[in-house]
Enzyme design. Structure first.
Site, PDB file in Angstrom:
ATOM      1  N   ASP A  29       1.058  -1.234  -0.274  1.00  0.00           N
ATOM      2  CA  ASP A  29       0.226   0.214  -0.217  1.00  0.00           C
ATOM      3  C   ASP A  29       0.962   1.502   0.213  1.00  0.00           C
ATOM      4  OD1 ASP A  29       0.291  -1.355   2.768  1.00  0.00           O
ATOM      5  OD2 ASP A  29      -0.464   0.649   3.377  1.00  0.00           O
ATOM      6  N   GLU A  59      -0.411  -0.791   5.459  1.00  0.00           N
ATOM      7  CA  GLU A  59       0.832  -0.452   6.968  1.00  0.00           C
ATOM      8  C   GLU A  59       0.988   1.122   7.012  1.00  0.00           C
ATOM      9  OE1 GLU A  59       5.208   1.085   7.970  1.00  0.00           O
ATOM     10  OE2 GLU A  59       3.329   1.613   5.246  1.00  0.00           O
TER      11      GLU A  59
END
Length: 365
Positions: free
Chosen positions: A66, A125
């Site tokens: 991400d 994250e």
């Protein structure tokens, strides 16, 4: 070079937290020689890839697919990688699809290893991280498959690839102290209880205070006041309360309980309320650990430098490995444009990162 082409493909996914945009399916197909387990938890995708070569140690590589939103003002499409002057420009180029590409290519190309290779990738994250790497590690623990050592491919280098690895991270404790008073007219201070006056008497022993003296790898755990507010922005009314916000990036020498006790000591006697939240705990991997010494040797062979061992920076998913008792380090490309407009990564750095990871797999012992 295969790792560069792989990086370009990964950069095309609009994987803004927590959406992987299909990246995990692509990676699963790419890594078809690995056993795959996809954990989809509350919209967060976690991919665990594993391959057993022998009966030795389980070495884990980890990262996140991400990225943060790109924002406006880019010179090119942030999800259409542009190669120019030895760099690749795109959102996530440094943080951290370059690391993911190097992990995947190195593990894909591995033919011999005295043990097992595990890869953990998450799509959460950059967000809260609640349903990300931590959940993947819970799954591995429940299945008696926790790795023996781990490396997270966050961008850690400062000036050139290989000059720094992270062997730990500071924790982070956020605090709010609300000092209560009695509002009144500034012309009649005896009829008021001014929380600003009360707090000012003790702030000298609070603001900027070092909770510890630091250590070889950690700076002192300093109380940093981030905001003070109270009152109505007028000159003739005293406030009814004063709010003091602060943060401590703490070493392993200062705990949540230490901070709580110090606050209670400093503000003792005042009418106050304390709120503390520990968003991450500090950790430190032994500099003589196998993962540290082997990584140093690989970096030296490939990059020709001996890295500095550091604990600087914010938090990362490495903290979850530490919480599960897994010795962990972080190593990746230069960090100078993460989360910025026109994020970019050096092609040479990505190639060397892949070579370091390949060398680590080849010679890990």
């Amino acid at each position: 070079m295969e790792v560069i082409e792989l990086l370009k493909e990964l950069l095309k996914f609009r994987s803004i937290t927590p959406d992987d945009d299909g990246a995990m399916n692509y990676i699963t197909l790419l890594m078809s020689e690995f056993d795959a387990k996809l954990l989809d938890i509350n919209g967060v995708k976690n991919l665990i890839l594993s391959k057993k070569f022998g009966d030795g140690l389980n070495l884990c590589f980890a990262g996140h697919i991400d990225v943060v939103p790109p924002g406006d003002g880019w010179s090119s499409d942030p999800f259409e990688p542009e190669q120019k002057d030895g760099y690749i420009y795109a959102r996530g180029a440094q943080d951290m699809k370059s690391g993911v590409a190097a992990i995947l290519q190195a593990c894909k190309d591995a033919r011999e290893f005295d043990g097992s290779l595990t890869i953990i990738l998450t799509s959460d994250e950059e967000g809260d991280g609640i349903y990300g790497t931590k959940e993947a590690l819970k799954y591995l623990k429940d299945n008696n498959s926790l790795p023996d050592f781990a490396i997270v491919a966050e961008p850690t280098s400062t000036n050139k690839i290989g000059d720094m690895i992270k062997i730990g991270r500071r924790g982070s404790i956020n605090g709010v102290i609300k000092v209560n008073g009695i509002q009144g007219h500034a012309a009649y201070p005896s009829k008021c209880i001014n929380p600003i006056h009360q707090a000012s008497a003790v702030l000298a022993n609070f603001a900027g205070y070092d909770m510890d003296a630091g250590s070889r790898y950690f700076d002192p755990s300093k109380i940093v006041i981030t905001d003070i507010r109270g009152g109505m922005e007028v000159c003739n009314v005293t406030p009814s309360e004063l709010k003091i916000m602060f943060n401590i990036r703490n070493s392993d020498l200062t705990s949540y309980e230490d901070v709580k006790q110090y606050c209670e000591h400093i503000f003792n006697g005042l009418d106050y309320e304390l709120t503390l939240k520990e968003s991450s705990k500090p950790f430190l991997t032994d500099a003589d650990s196998k993962i540290v010494t082997n990584l140093i040797d690989s970096i030296n062979r490939i990059c020709g430098v001996r890295p500095e061992l550091s604990t600087t920076g914010g938090t990362s998913d490495a903290r979850y490995f530490a919480a599960f008792g897994v010795p962990v380090v972080e190593f990746g490309v230069v960090n100078d444009r993460i989360h910025a407009l026109n994020e970019r990564v050096s092609i040479d750095e990505v190639a060397k990162l892949y070579e370091v990871f390949s060398d680590l797999i080849r010679y890990f012992k």
